[in-house]
Design an enzyme around this catalytic site. Structure first.
Site, PDB file in Angstrom:
ATOM      1  N   LEU A  39      -4.523  -5.500  12.038  1.00 50.53           N
ATOM      2  CA  LEU A  39      -5.233  -5.766  10.781  1.00 50.53           C
ATOM      3  C   LEU A  39      -5.133  -4.590   9.812  1.00 50.53           C
ATOM      4  O   LEU A  39      -5.524  -4.707   8.655  1.00 50.53           O
ATOM      5  CB  LEU A  39      -6.725  -6.046  11.066  1.00 50.53           C
ATOM      6  CG  LEU A  39      -7.102  -7.437  11.547  1.00 50.53           C
ATOM      7  CD1 LEU A  39      -6.658  -7.689  12.979  1.00 50.53           C
ATOM      8  CD2 LEU A  39      -8.600  -7.660  11.448  1.00 50.53           C
ATOM      9  N   TYR A  99       1.215  -7.335  -2.971  1.00 53.62           N
ATOM     10  CA  TYR A  99       0.485  -7.552  -1.702  1.00 53.62           C
ATOM     11  C   TYR A  99       1.014  -8.820  -1.026  1.00 53.62           C
ATOM     12  O   TYR A  99       1.322  -8.827   0.167  1.00 53.62           O
ATOM     13  CB  TYR A  99      -1.015  -7.657  -2.003  1.00 53.62           C
ATOM     14  CG  TYR A  99      -1.908  -8.012  -0.843  1.00 53.62           C
ATOM     15  CD1 TYR A  99      -1.874  -7.310   0.357  1.00 53.62           C
ATOM     16  CD2 TYR A  99      -2.844  -9.055  -0.962  1.00 53.62           C
ATOM     17  CE1 TYR A  99      -2.727  -7.644   1.409  1.00 53.62           C
ATOM     18  CE2 TYR A  99      -3.698  -9.386   0.072  1.00 53.62           C
ATOM     19  CZ  TYR A  99      -3.633  -8.684   1.257  1.00 53.62           C
ATOM     20  OH  TYR A  99      -4.480  -9.012   2.291  1.00 53.62           O
TER      21      TYR A  99
HETATM   22  N1  LIG Z   1     -11.048 -10.013   3.944  1.00 49.21           N
HETATM   23  C1  LIG Z   1     -10.287 -11.059   3.622  1.00 49.21           C
HETATM   24  O1  LIG Z   1     -10.763 -12.021   2.996  1.00 49.21           O
HETATM   25  C2  LIG Z   1      -8.838 -11.095   4.003  1.00 49.21           C
HETATM   26  C3  LIG Z   1      -8.087 -12.166   3.524  1.00 49.21           C
HETATM   27  C4  LIG Z   1      -6.756 -12.235   3.866  1.00 49.21           C
HETATM   28  C5  LIG Z   1      -6.181 -11.283   4.691  1.00 49.21           C
HETATM   29  N2  LIG Z   1      -6.917 -10.252   5.137  1.00 49.21           N
HETATM   30  C6  LIG Z   1      -6.231  -9.286   6.008  1.00 49.21           C
HETATM   31  O2  LIG Z   1      -7.073  -8.963   7.092  1.00 49.21           O
HETATM   32  C7  LIG Z   1      -6.909  -7.593   7.456  1.00 49.21           C
HETATM   33  C8  LIG Z   1      -8.269  -6.902   7.457  1.00 49.21           C
HETATM   34  O3  LIG Z   1      -8.818  -6.998   6.159  1.00 49.21           O
HETATM   35  P1  LIG Z   1     -10.309  -6.553   5.834  1.00 49.21           P
HETATM   36  O4  LIG Z   1     -10.868  -7.526   4.876  1.00 49.21           O
HETATM   37  O5  LIG Z   1     -11.043  -6.245   7.073  1.00 49.21           O
HETATM   38  O6  LIG Z   1     -10.030  -5.247   4.978  1.00 49.21           O
HETATM   39  P2  LIG Z   1     -10.507  -3.749   5.216  1.00 49.21           P
HETATM   40  O7  LIG Z   1      -9.936  -2.934   4.100  1.00 49.21           O
HETATM   41  O8  LIG Z   1     -11.965  -3.701   5.425  1.00 49.21           O
HETATM   42  O9  LIG Z   1      -9.762  -3.394   6.575  1.00 49.21           O
HETATM   43  C9  LIG Z   1      -8.467  -2.868   6.627  1.00 49.21           C
HETATM   44  C10 LIG Z   1      -8.541  -1.591   7.405  1.00 49.21           C
HETATM   45  O10 LIG Z   1      -7.226  -1.040   7.512  1.00 49.21           O
HETATM   46  C11 LIG Z   1      -7.369   0.364   7.449  1.00 49.21           C
HETATM   47  N3  LIG Z   1      -6.103   0.992   7.090  1.00 49.21           N
HETATM   48  C12 LIG Z   1      -5.494   1.094   5.879  1.00 49.21           C
HETATM   49  N4  LIG Z   1      -4.371   1.806   5.988  1.00 49.21           N
HETATM   50  C13 LIG Z   1      -4.243   2.145   7.283  1.00 49.21           C
HETATM   51  C14 LIG Z   1      -3.296   2.899   8.027  1.00 49.21           C
HETATM   52  N5  LIG Z   1      -2.217   3.445   7.425  1.00 49.21           N
HETATM   53  N6  LIG Z   1      -3.500   3.077   9.338  1.00 49.21           N
HETATM   54  C15 LIG Z   1      -4.593   2.557   9.975  1.00 49.21           C
HETATM   55  N7  LIG Z   1      -5.531   1.838   9.333  1.00 49.21           N
HETATM   56  C16 LIG Z   1      -5.355   1.643   8.007  1.00 49.21           C
HETATM   57  C17 LIG Z   1      -8.432   0.594   6.398  1.00 49.21           C
HETATM   58  O11 LIG Z   1      -9.016   1.876   6.488  1.00 49.21           O
HETATM   59  C18 LIG Z   1      -9.403  -0.529   6.719  1.00 49.21           C
HETATM   60  O12 LIG Z   1     -10.438  -0.093   7.593  1.00 49.21           O
HETATM   61  C19 LIG Z   1      -5.909  -7.001   6.479  1.00 49.21           C
HETATM   62  O13 LIG Z   1      -4.634  -6.970   7.082  1.00 49.21           O
HETATM   63  C20 LIG Z   1      -5.918  -7.980   5.320  1.00 49.21           C
HETATM   64  O14 LIG Z   1      -4.676  -8.002   4.641  1.00 49.21           O
HETATM   65  C21 LIG Z   1      -8.227 -10.116   4.813  1.00 49.21           C
END
Ligand SMILES: NC(=O)c1ccc[n+]([C@@H]2O[C@H](COP(=O)([O-])OP(=O)(O)OC[C@H]3O[C@@H](n4cnc5c(N)ncnc54)[C@H](O)[C@@H]3O)[C@@H](O)[C@H]2O)c1
Length: 322
Positions: free
Chosen positions: A79, A151
């Site tokens: 994630l 993205y």
């Molecule tokens: N929240 C949503 O509605 C949603 C929708 C579609 C997809 N997503 C996908 O779900 C996943 C989680 O999203 P989320 O909403 O929890 O977002 P979030 O930003 O809370 O979580 C993403 C995490 O990745 C970490 N991160 C960023 N760069 C990094 C790196 N180089 N190494 C390690 N960690 C790193 C960030 O610090 C963060 O804690 C993501 O891949 C996102 O693309 C989320």
């Protein structure tokens, strides 16, 4: 596969979805390791959890550490990513490199050690296609110089990498999330619309509706997203892309009114033109609506939490935490 105790690695585990996933996996008796570079994670939200399970401040770009960690786990929930439309426009290179290189590091190591990967993708990949969005439907993006699409392009490329590694023998499933919300969702001017509206409503600030508010989204509560993600471990889901979403569509103006009502807030609703919020090159997606037949047939899953219930829970959490 989900019955026995698994060693699970969650990249981006300090983030919104990852932290809930970690808690649920631990509740079910699995062993979990979280890695996150805290680019967007809030360790303070998870102090309790981080006392119970190992948290390592590591980037997914550190391929040696990723290799080592993947070797020692059964399932990798990948994630860790940079996300959000604003990030895509301000930090497109950082976003593309983190997402694509990080995913490649995870997939390579998982293939090498024969581990299962569940990859977090997004409904953004459908771009401007016509809903309902089905997994095998076409995608439609704007011009390359509209950085808003980077993205979506990064996740499309990562999905393609997943399927390519799948052809080489990797066990990998892709989940495409549709607007997940709940406690710990990020607030801030460019964050998901629900935390942004709740935060404004609770503070008595104007609730800013970007554009005319007629754009619609289908919001999915975090516990439903987590349940579906865990089900995607199953071998039946290997090499599959699965929409994870609800079908309760809501327009953004009505969402603002509902948040205001449930928060018992007197905040005014303010219309803000997109040009005032996003730099040149932004394009809005008017409607986003998933076809969830695959989620229902392959994962035997339907979202359980009603929108009112989920929104009320989220508002309660924000009351304690803003
Ligand atoms: N929240 C949503 O509605 C949603 C929708 C579609 C997809 N997503 C996908 O779900 C996943 C989680 O999203 P989320 O909403 O929890 O977002 P979030 O930003 O809370 O979580 C993403 C995490 O990745 C970490 N991160 C960023 N760069 C990094 C790196 N180089 N190494 C390690 N960690 C790193 C960030 O610090 C963060 O804690 C993501 O891949 C996102 O693309 C989320």
């Amino acid at each position: 596969m989900t019955q026995k105790s698994l060693k699970c690695l969650i990249t981006g585990g300090a983030g919104f979805i990852g932290s809930h996933l970690a808690e649920e996996l631990v509740n079910r008796g699995h062993r979990v390791t979280i890695i996150d570079n805290l680019y967007n994670g809030k360790q303070t939200y998870h102090d309790d959890l981080f006392q119970k399970i190992p948290f390592l401040k590591i980037s997914v770009l550190d391929h040696e550490m990723i290799d080592l960690l993947v070797a020692n786990h059964d399932v990798i929930f990948h994630l860790g990513a940079i996300l959000g439309v604003k990030s895509t426009m301000d930090r497109s290179v950082e976003l593309m490199e983190t997402n694509i290189d990080g995913t490649r590091n995870v997939l390579r190591a998982a293939l090498k050690y024969d581990k299962k990967v569940v990859f977090a993708s997004t409904s953004e990949v459908y771009g401007k296609a016509t809903p309902p969005f089905a997994e095998d439907g076409d995608r439609l993006y704007g011009a390359t110089n509209k950085l808003r699409w980077c993205y979506a392009v990064s996740k499309t490329l990562e999905e393609t990498l997943c399927l390519g590694y799948g052809l080489k023998g990797l066990k990998v499933s892709v989940v495409r999330y549709f607007n997940i919300y709940g406690p710990r969702a990020k607030e801030g001017p460019y964050a998901g619309v629900i935390p942004r509206f709740i935060s404004a409503a609770l503070k008595g600030d104007p609730i800013q509706v970007y554009g005319d508010g007629t754009q619609t989204r289908c919001f999915t509560y975090i516990s439903d997203a987590v349940e579906a993600t865990i089900r995607a471990i199953d071998d039946e889901c290997n090499n599959e892309i699965i929409n994870i979403g609800s079908q309760s569509e809501m327009n953004i103006l009505n969402l603002a009114k509902l948040v205001r009502k449930l928060s018992h807030s007197n905040s005014p609703i303010l219309y803000v033109p997109f040009e005032d919020v996003y730099p040149l090159g932004f394009e809005e997606i008017p409607n986003r609506y998933p076809d969830v037949s695959k989620m229902s047939s392959l994962l035997s899953f339907k979202p359980k939490v009603s929108f009112i219930e989920g929104l009320s829970e989220t508002i309660e959490w924000f009351k304690e935490n803003i």
